[in-house]
Design a protein around this motif. Sequence first.
Motif, short mmCIF file in Angstrom:
data_model
loop_
_atom_site.label_atom_id
_atom_site.label_comp_id
_atom_site.label_asym_id
_atom_site.label_seq_id
_atom_site.Cartn_x
_atom_site.Cartn_y
_atom_site.Cartn_z
N ALA A 28 43.05 30.48 40.29
CA ALA A 28 43.01 31.83 39.71
C ALA A 28 44.41 32.34 39.40
O ALA A 28 44.64 32.97 38.36
CB ALA A 28 42.29 32.78 40.67
N ASP A 32 45.53 33.45 35.67
CA ASP A 32 45.55 34.91 35.55
C ASP A 32 44.14 35.49 35.59
O ASP A 32 43.77 36.38 34.82
CB ASP A 32 46.28 35.35 34.28
N LEU A 33 43.33 34.96 36.51
CA LEU A 33 41.97 35.44 36.74
C LEU A 33 41.82 35.78 38.22
O LEU A 33 42.67 35.42 39.03
CB LEU A 33 40.94 34.37 36.36
N THR A 34 40.72 36.43 38.55
CA THR A 34 40.45 36.68 39.96
C THR A 34 39.73 35.47 40.55
O THR A 34 39.05 34.73 39.83
CB THR A 34 39.56 37.91 40.14
N ALA A 37 36.11 35.45 39.69
CA ALA A 37 35.81 35.06 38.31
C ALA A 37 35.84 33.54 38.16
O ALA A 37 34.98 32.95 37.49
CB ALA A 37 36.81 35.70 37.36
N VAL A 38 36.80 32.90 38.81
CA VAL A 38 36.88 31.44 38.76
C VAL A 38 35.65 30.82 39.42
O VAL A 38 35.05 29.88 38.91
CB VAL A 38 38.18 30.96 39.46
#
Length: 305
Positions: A28, A32-34, A37-38
């Motif tokens: 993540a 650049d994701l949470t 979300a991954v």
Amino acid sequence: MARVQMDRSGEMEVFVRVVREGGFSAAARTLDLTPSAVSKLVARLEARLGARLLTRTTRALTLTDEGRGYLQAAERALRALDDADQAVGSGTVRGRLVINASVPFGTHVLAPALPAFLARHPDLTIDLSLTDDVVNLLAQKADLAFRVGTLPDSALVARKLGQSRRVICAAPDYLARHGTPRTPADLAQHNCLGFNFRRSRVGWPFREDGREVEVQVAGTLLVNNGETLRQMALAGIGLARLSHWHVVDAIGRGDLVPVLEAYNPGDLETVNAVYVGGGQVPRRVRAFIDHMVDVVAAAPLFVGG
């Protein structure tokens, strides 16, 4: 006609990144994701495929058999997509370039050449590994390798960068304690450092009385890479036979002294860039090979690129 699924490459990339980084949180951060979300993207991928790809525990992620197979296919697909983009792109070198090189060449020649190349290609990420082992490019998922010495027969494409002669040398302290060998036969009384992996020649070659001879040598230390061998010679442990480009700076400073130069056979060690052939060579691979050809050509220690 089957419905076109527009988001498959994104799911592939997230899954591959999770495996490479070893977890959802680490992946993540690079994407650049949470983490949630991954995790949802991987779960959606597994639901679409109807198979579990990862076994999750509180301590680690483990690939299932299906996951290992999908990982290999996904990496090939993502690389093909990147190659396709670059084939029709504006000429920008981008993506991830995975390079393998020998420890001495990587340390003394390749690594110093990286800053200028990366400055010209800011959209590129280089993944560099140094080892004197001959790696399988496909198994290691490497785009390119730089190999020193005789190449084994293989399906790889090779581009010769240059050649360099070899030299036997030792630290002044060692020679002060043990004397300087005057003929190849004197090596029987010396500590000759070597490698612990198979080489095309077992002994050290010399030219004596107009013919080439090979002298069997022995010593108290065997190592798996040339840089360690150089360091041990600098430490005064014994004699070492290394590429001239690898020790020329130490010789210039007086930290190492060449010996038996009158018997040097002048054999040359070749440096090659090797890569997997077939199809379109990615622009990032071509660009870096061209860069290293220029670097080696500009170095007076190499000849005949």
